[in-house]
Design a protein around this motif. Structure first.
Motif, mmCIF file in Angstrom:
data_model
loop_
_atom_site.group_PDB
_atom_site.id
_atom_site.type_symbol
_atom_site.label_atom_id
_atom_site.label_comp_id
_atom_site.label_asym_id
_atom_site.label_seq_id
_atom_site.Cartn_x
_atom_site.Cartn_y
_atom_site.Cartn_z
ATOM 1 N N CYS A 498 -1.295 4.746 1.112
ATOM 2 C CA CYS A 498 -1.713 3.623 0.268
ATOM 3 C C CYS A 498 -2.661 4.044 -0.839
ATOM 4 O O CYS A 498 -3.281 3.179 -1.475
ATOM 5 N N GLU A 499 -2.833 5.314 -1.085
ATOM 6 C CA GLU A 499 -3.790 5.774 -2.088
ATOM 7 C C GLU A 499 -3.166 5.666 -3.483
ATOM 8 O O GLU A 499 -2.072 6.172 -3.727
ATOM 9 N N LEU A 500 -3.870 4.966 -4.386
ATOM 10 C CA LEU A 500 -3.407 4.781 -5.768
ATOM 11 C C LEU A 500 -4.131 5.769 -6.653
ATOM 12 O O LEU A 500 -5.354 5.760 -6.749
ATOM 13 N N VAL A 501 -3.390 6.647 -7.271
ATOM 14 C CA VAL A 501 -3.983 7.665 -8.143
ATOM 15 C C VAL A 501 -3.613 7.447 -9.607
ATOM 16 O O VAL A 501 -4.145 8.127 -10.482
ATOM 17 N N ASP A 502 -2.713 6.493 -9.833
ATOM 18 C CA ASP A 502 -2.255 6.274 -11.205
ATOM 19 C C ASP A 502 -2.191 4.764 -11.450
ATOM 20 O O ASP A 502 -1.595 4.020 -10.652
ATOM 21 N N PRO A 503 -2.820 4.276 -12.534
ATOM 22 C CA PRO A 503 -2.760 2.808 -12.799
ATOM 23 C C PRO A 503 -1.351 2.312 -13.047
ATOM 24 O O PRO A 503 -1.050 1.131 -12.823
ATOM 25 N N THR A 504 -0.473 3.178 -13.490
ATOM 26 C CA THR A 504 0.900 2.748 -13.794
ATOM 27 C C THR A 504 1.843 2.906 -12.618
ATOM 28 O O THR A 504 3.062 2.819 -12.776
ATOM 29 N N ASP A 505 1.264 3.199 -11.449
ATOM 30 C CA ASP A 505 2.093 3.415 -10.261
ATOM 31 C C ASP A 505 2.664 2.074 -9.819
ATOM 32 O O ASP A 505 1.927 1.149 -9.439
ATOM 33 N N ASP A 506 3.998 1.909 -9.867
ATOM 34 C CA ASP A 506 4.648 0.669 -9.476
ATOM 35 C C ASP A 506 5.550 0.856 -8.259
ATOM 36 O O ASP A 506 6.450 0.035 -8.014
ATOM 37 N N GLN A 507 5.332 1.935 -7.505
ATOM 38 C CA GLN A 507 6.156 2.181 -6.319
ATOM 39 C C GLN A 507 5.360 2.083 -5.018
ATOM 40 O O GLN A 507 5.908 1.689 -3.984
ATOM 41 N N THR A 508 4.097 2.444 -5.049
ATOM 42 C CA THR A 508 3.310 2.474 -3.805
ATOM 43 C C THR A 508 3.151 1.088 -3.238
ATOM 44 O O THR A 508 3.394 0.850 -2.035
ATOM 45 N N LEU A 509 2.741 0.121 -4.057
ATOM 46 C CA LEU A 509 2.509 -1.240 -3.556
ATOM 47 C C LEU A 509 3.798 -1.904 -3.099
ATOM 48 O O LEU A 509 3.838 -2.521 -2.010
ATOM 49 N N PRO A 510 4.895 -1.835 -3.835
ATOM 50 C CA PRO A 510 6.144 -2.428 -3.307
ATOM 51 C C PRO A 510 6.590 -1.790 -2.006
ATOM 52 O O PRO A 510 7.071 -2.477 -1.097
ATOM 53 N N ARG A 511 6.435 -0.458 -1.906
ATOM 54 C CA ARG A 511 6.831 0.191 -0.653
ATOM 55 C C ARG A 511 5.960 -0.294 0.502
ATOM 56 O O ARG A 511 6.437 -0.552 1.605
ATOM 57 N N LEU A 512 4.640 -0.446 0.260
ATOM 58 C CA LEU A 512 3.734 -0.942 1.290
ATOM 59 C C LEU A 512 4.076 -2.377 1.679
ATOM 60 O O LEU A 512 4.068 -2.724 2.874
ATOM 61 N N ILE A 513 4.413 -3.223 0.648
ATOM 62 C CA ILE A 513 4.768 -4.618 0.944
ATOM 63 C C ILE A 513 6.039 -4.664 1.780
ATOM 64 O O ILE A 513 6.160 -5.451 2.732
#
Length: 861
Positions: A498-513
């Motif tokens: 769940c670590e966000l390293v990039d403000p434009t990351d649009d894959q981590t949160l959908p995968r977590l959801i």
């Protein structure tokens, strides 16, 4: 962060000392290694199952005290060259594993000279597993079906164990599984361990508490140059440097937990679930252990290794389903398997540089271990309270609580019987013999909980019965609901990173959801499944109640009969209790009488033993007295005979001497008479004068001097003068010491000196000299005319610097008696040889010389 400094170890809280603490000596075992070659000289001989004998090699020179002697050493048990690893494990390590399961600590270490087989004894080889793999195999064979799932028990990094809930343990397992996504491949450790222990050699403990849940943690450290290193620590890369080099391992420190036990802070503890997994962890650390090639051993251990097996166990709840979530109910015991580095002499190994430093640190740590054992033995045997220097070495500091607290301690002394190791082997034997006299407190059984036994078995029986009834009624087989629920729990997807390293990351949160939604759906399915199962169980209970209502009448009748039987049983119980009380009273009286009888019998035995002892002492004294009397009688008889012979000899000698003297005197008188008669007839000499009065002798009367005439015509004799009218010139007003030897003759003439105010002694003594100022010694000798001449040797008495008395001679007074009426002839003018004749000795040996000289004189005349 606590900084350690050298000083005393913090003491435990003061406890009341009790005299009933039981102690056991340290178990010391000896294992003899086979010789490397058949032609090698052997210096160790196994005499019995507990004794060995050391022989000095033929080429060894004598020491200062003489030649080396054959010495015997005793151990708890001695294992010969044909002893297998299994037999050694049964006698030494198996009791320690049994104690580990029973919540008791244990320490086992190997000790000996380098190349004596310590590592082989502890680890073993393919086909011959050592003590360590066999201990792990027995432990997991015993607790295998009763182990808890991973991460239910969790180390708290303070030498303690925490308990997690099932949910937290499941989440941590999923997290760990997601990190270890690489498939596991068999390693060398698995292949080697498969050949170490055969199925026939596997052992299992029968004293397992089935109402507990177990978990095993292992750790592996080494002590190198008196520093502690974690062998299970993963290698770390230096991210700052471009080539990403390995960071050198950091040394660990020792700390003391809340129970005052020493442990290695920050040490890696790995939870293992099988023997293979535990041995794999051991092999991982073994590859990092420091070894080197020396002149005496190709793979010489350059550090002390400590492999710790920690067993955590906690009771199940009253239903037997889950572990009690109470940290105070967790009991932790540990078994330390230590492979000490071998002592070595640098003159034999030819170590240089780092190898020389390693050997020095190894020998220093072993010397500290010997010192600690010696002081412990002295404190226990002599009652002293000397401080044990545990802190001087990391080895002794780490195992301090084993010798000061509770736990069994065992040592295996490995011996190489070759003659080259004789001197080092003697030192090892002395240390082992001294260690056997050190005692360690015996571990006691500690209760863990106060719950009814058999909870796990009853819970399993209930589940089996429930599954059977569900199967009869057409429900799920083999616990379908519970199996399905467990399957759903295990199928929960792992949470992605769940670590966000990039403000434009649009894959981590959908995968977590998406993952959370899946987990939510699975949870709803689990809830529905639980509800469905609960409804089924409720329906079954209702049917069971309806069936039981039809049987109430029958049950009521049976209940009335049961009540009647219970009344009879109650009466019988009352009578039994009365009889039991009476029986206990009689047993109590019998016990008292038996104890009284035993006391009287013991007193009787002690009195009889004392009486027998006194009789033996009396008989011994009587026999000794008789022997002494016989000896003294013999001595008295011998002495009496000896002195009788000596007295007879002296009397005979004295008589012979006196006879010789009288004979010589008579001969001299005859010769003189003949000479005088011859001269008087020739007219050259004046007429013969009257005879002088004879000098007194011991055989004659000393009251009056006797006279003897030289011719038939009697001459008028001179009346004797009384000695009381004669005073010596030594008479004066001073006090004298009159030293008169016992051999002097009493003349009873006027020549007898009289000294008033004098102390007469036969031998001088300090007491007499201290009371007088003057000293006189009487000396008698034969004068030239045949008369006795008395000399008075005088002196002054004065005190010396040392407190004694001394005499300084100052004068000699000569007293000589003569007949006043006898004419005086100077025979020495005409016959000088005659005077020499008279002055010569009167011994029998010189008698013939005197006669020869007289004959010469007569011939010349």
């Amino acid at each position: 962060f606590l900084c350690y400094r050298k000083g005393k170890t913090p003491r435990r809280p003061a406890l009341k000392k009790t005299n009933n603490v039981e102690k056991d000596p340290v178990g010391v075992y000896c294992r003899i290694r086979p010789l490397g070659a058949e032609d090698e000289e052997c210096c160790v001989e196994m005499i019995s199952s507990s004794t060995i004998q050391l022989h000095a090699p033929d080429g060894l020179k004598a020491n200062r005290n003489g030649e080396y002697k054959e010495t015997q050493y005793s151990f708890t048990k001695v294992f010969g060259i044909n002893t297998g690893q299994m037999e050694l494990f049964e006698d030494v390590a198996r009791p320690l594993v049994e104690d580990l399961i029973q919540c008791k600590n244990g320490l086992l270490f190997t000790y000996g000279v380098t190349g004596s087989g310590k590592t082989y004894t502890m680890t073993g080889s393919p086909g011959e597993g050592g003590l360590l793999p066999r201990s792990l195999d027995m432990l997991f064979n015993s607790i295998g079906p009763f182990q808890a799932k991973r991460f239910v028990f969790k180390p708290d990094d303070k030498n303690g164990i925490d308990i997690q809930s099932q949910v937290d343990a499941l989440l941590e397992r999923q997290k760990r599984d997601s990190q270890q996504s690489v498939p596991k491949t068999p390693q060398k450790a698995d292949l080697e361990f498969a050949d170490m222990i055969t199925p026939e050699e596997s052992r299992k403990s029968k004293n397992i508490d089935e109402d507990c849940s177990y978990s095993v943690f292992v750790s592996y450290v080494e002590i190198y140059n008196n520093y502690i290193y974690d062998l299970l620590e993963d290698a770390q890369f230096d991210s700052v440097r471009p080539n990403k080099e390995f960071i050198p391992p950091q040394s660990r420190i020792l700390r003391e937990d809340q129970n005052h036990n020493m442990y290695v802070a920050g040490c890696t503890e790995v939870e293992v679930k099988s023997t293979e997994e535990a041995f794999e962890v051991f092999w991982k650390g073994q590859k990092k252990r420091r070894i080197a090639n020396t002149q005496l051993n190709r793979e010489s251990s350059r550090s002390h290794s400590v492999f710790t097996v920690k067993l955590a166990q906690a009771p199940l709840d009253a239903d037997g389903d889950y572990i009690l979530q109470d940290k105070n109910q967790v009991n932790v015991s540990q078994l330390c398997l230590v492979d000490l580095a071998g002592s070595e002499r640098t003159s034999r190994t030819r170590a240089e540089g780092s190898r020389l430093r390693e050997a020095g640190n190894i020998n220093q740590s072993l010397m500290t271990l010997r010192t600690c054992m010696e002081i412990l033995r002295e404190n226990q045997m002599c009652g002293t309270n000397k401080m044990v220097p545990y802190r001087d070495s990391k080895v002794t500091h780490l195992f301090k609580n084993y010798f000061d607290g509770e736990g069994k301690v065992k040592m295996i002394v490995c011996v190489n019987p070759k003659a080259d190791d004789y001197e080092e082997t003697v030192l090892v034997m002395r240390f082992a013999e001294m260690t056997q006299e050190v005692e360690v407190a015996r571990p006691v059984d500690r209760p863990i909980y106060h719950l009814a036994a058999g909870r796990r078995h009853r819970n399993q029986a209930f589940k089996d019965e429930l599954s059977r009834r569900l199967e009869e009624r057409g429900g799920p087989v083999n616990g379908g609901d519970s199996a399905l629920m467990n399957q759903l729990i295990e199928s929960l997807p792992a949470l992605p990173p769940c670590e966000l390293v990039d403000p434009t990351d649009d894959q981590t949160l959908p995968r977590l959801i998406e993952v959370l939604e899946q987990r939510h759906r699975i949870r709803q399915m689990m809830t529905e499944q639980v509800t469905h199962t609960a409804n089924k169980v409720k329906f079954m209970l209702q049917q069971f109640d309806s069936q039981m209502s039809s049987k109430d009448t029958f049950v009521h009748d049976q209940q009335s009969k049961l009540n009647e039987k219970e009344k009879v049983i109650l009466n019988q119980k009352t009578e039994i209790e009365r009889l039991e009380k009476k029986s206990k009273t009689l047993e109590y009286k019998i016990d008292i009488l038996q104890k009284t009888t035993e006391m009287y019998e013991q007193d009787k035995r002690s009195l009889q033993q004392e009486l027998e002892g006194q009789e033996q002492m009396l008989q011994k004294e009587l026999s000794e007295r008789r022997r002494m009397e016989q000896r003294m009688q013999g001595v008295v008889t011998d002495t009496k005979l000896k002195w009788e012979k000596e007295c007879e000899r002296r009397v005979n000698a004295k008589q012979l001497e006196m006879q010789n003297k009288l004979w010589v005197k008579d001969e001299k008188l005859k010769q003189l008479k003949a000479i005088v008669t011859e001269n008087s007839s020739g007219g050259s000499f004046p007429p013969e004068p009257p005879k002088k009065p004879e000098r007194p002798s011991r055989e004659r009367d000393h009251t009056m001097p006797q006279k003897r005439s030289a011719s038939p015509t009697a001459l008028p004799t001179v009346p004797p003068v009384r000695p009381t009218h004669r005073r010596s010139r030594s008479a004066g007003g001073e006090k004298w010491v009159d030293h008169k030897p016992a051999s002097n003759l009493e003349l009873d003439t006027v020549m007898q000196p009289i000294i008033p105010n004098a102390i007469k002694v036969s031998t001088p003594n300090e007491k007499a000299l201290s009371k007088c100022h003057k000293y006189v010694l009487r000396h008698q000798e034969l004068a030239s005319d045949g008369e006795i001449e008395t000399k008075l040797i005088k002196g002054d008495v004065f005190k010396t610097r040392g407190g004694g008395q001394a005499v300084q001679f100052t004068d000699i007074e000569t007293l000589k008696q003569e007949c006043p009426t006898a004419p005086r002839y100077n025979i020495s003018l005409k016959y000088p040889g005659l005077i020499m004749l008279l002055r010569c000795s009167v011994s029998l040996q010189m008698y013939f010389g005197v006669l020869f000289m007289i004959n010469k004189i007569e011939d010349s005349i």
